[in-house]
Design an enzyme around this catalytic site. Structure first.
Site, PDB file in Angstrom:
ATOM      1  CE  LYS A 104      -2.489  -0.849   3.704  1.00 39.55           C
ATOM      2  NZ  LYS A 104      -2.087  -2.230   4.028  1.00 39.55           N
ATOM      3  CE  LYS A 120       8.293  -1.411   3.154  1.00 37.44           C
ATOM      4  NZ  LYS A 120       7.761  -2.104   4.349  1.00 37.44           N
ATOM      5  CG  ASP A 225       0.034  -3.644   9.367  1.00 34.41           C
ATOM      6  OD1 ASP A 225      -1.175  -3.930   9.451  1.00 34.41           O
ATOM      7  OD2 ASP A 225       0.575  -3.334   8.287  1.00 34.41           O
TER       8      ASP A 225
END
Ligand SMILES: Nc1ncnc2c1ncn2[C@@H]1O[C@H](COP(=O)(O)OP(=O)(O)OP(=O)(O)O)[C@@H](O)[C@H]1O
Ligand SMILES: [Mg+2]
Length: 303
Positions: A104, A120, A225
């Site tokens: 996301k 990343k 998360d």
């Protein structure tokens, strides 16, 4: 996914990066950096700045806007190029390969080193920023929200967590960090959401995950998360990744977040493998046991 800048890296010269750094520096103070500030910020002559602006505009590494003055800002690709340049100068990476995943709020690419690694790029404030702009189209610098800052902070938080947790906890080995990007070991295996566990593996894999959550808590972090999308399952075991939102265990909400993480993961197993899982789980005592890092295997999540 944001356009992969790896393709233009070879065409860029040192002075192009001086210009990009000059724009980056100016963006600490305003969204659009006045062209007149660029010679000083970049250490280039005015003529050289003109030439470098053209080159960087053609490659969509910067954007121009004329407000009361002629302003420039980095595009995401321009910011990516700066981070790639730093990693390459440090010899962290020798090349960029195929995409490994799109989150996301991130783009993840394979990068080449002695062995393949993962890079990343954090996109945190950038994706939000686009939404905010659509809602209220402001041009004033008073509300200036810099996605550079938000994405860089997220990358720093994730890298700090990985450095603290590795190797005690099974997380990707952190390799290097710059701006909004981190380089880490490539994950072994597939995301839990895509894994098809044999029935005799189910409780064992859940235990491994809960065990790692307990070690992480012991080392000072709650993931916050946890889901089937942030755990990889492979031959060598499981890996928990995606840590930018991790919360230190001395935070007021740490226990609540741990309880939520435990519920998310156990409920996923119950949904996907109903036959292999007990119907009732005492979530309170399971969370307690994980926080104490001494839960007794399956007994802890059976009534
Ligand atoms: N170290 C890695 N090695 C290989 N693939 C990875 C690695 N890290 C992330 N990925 C891939 O990239 C995807 C996005 O990564 P990650 O979950 O860290 O980002 P995110 O944007 O925070 O995700 P989310 O959508 O969960 O918020 C993952 O689902 C995974 O497929
Ligand atoms: Mg994720």
């Amino acid at each position: 996914m944001v356009r992969n800048v790896a393709g233009v890296m070879a065409e860029l010269e040192s002075e192009d990066f001086y210009l990009l750094s000059g724009v980056e520096q100016g963006m600490r103070f305003s969204e659009w950096v006045n062209r007149e500030k660029l010679p000083k910020n970049s250490g280039l002559t005015k003529e050289e700045v003109d030439y470098r602006i053209d080159r960087c505009m053609t490659r969509e590494l910067i954007e121009r806007k004329t407000i009361q003055y002629e302003g420039y800002k980095l595009t995401v690709e321009g910011y990516d190029a700066l981070a790639l340049r730093t990693f390459s100068q440090r010899d962290t990476i020798q090349g960029v390969g195929a995409p490994l995943g799109v989150g996301k709020e991130s783009d993840v690419l394979e990068v080449q080193s002695f062995k393949p690694l993962a890079l990343k790029f954090h996109r945190e404030g950038y994706t939000n920023f686009r939404e905010v702009r659509r809602e209220r189209d402001y041009t004033s610098d008073n509300h200036h929200v810099s996605w550079l800052y938000t994405a860089r902070k997220a990358a720093e938080r994730e890298y700090d967590a990985l450095e603290t947790l590795f190797p005690q906890v099974s997380v990707p080995r952190p390799v290097d960090h710059n701006r909004h990007a981190i380089v880490m070991a490539k994950l072994d295996g597939v995301e839990l959401s895509k894994a098809k566990l044999a029935s005799e593996q189910v409780t064992g894999v859940l235990e491994l995950i809960l065990d790692e959550m307990a070690s992480a808590y012991d080392a000072g972090y709650v993931h916050a998360d946890m889901s089937e999308y942030n755990v990889a399952v492979g031959e060598q075991g499981i890996t928990i990744f995606d840590w930018p939102q991790a919360v230190p265990t001395d935070h007021d909400n740490a226990r609540e977040l741990l309880a939520r993480d435990v519920k998310n993961i156990v409920r996923y197993f119950r949904r996907k493998y109903p036959g292999e899982m007990p119907d009732d789980v005492d979530f309170d005592s399971l969370t307690d046991a994980i926080a104490r890092n001494d839960f007794e295997r399956l007994d802890a999540y059976r009534d």
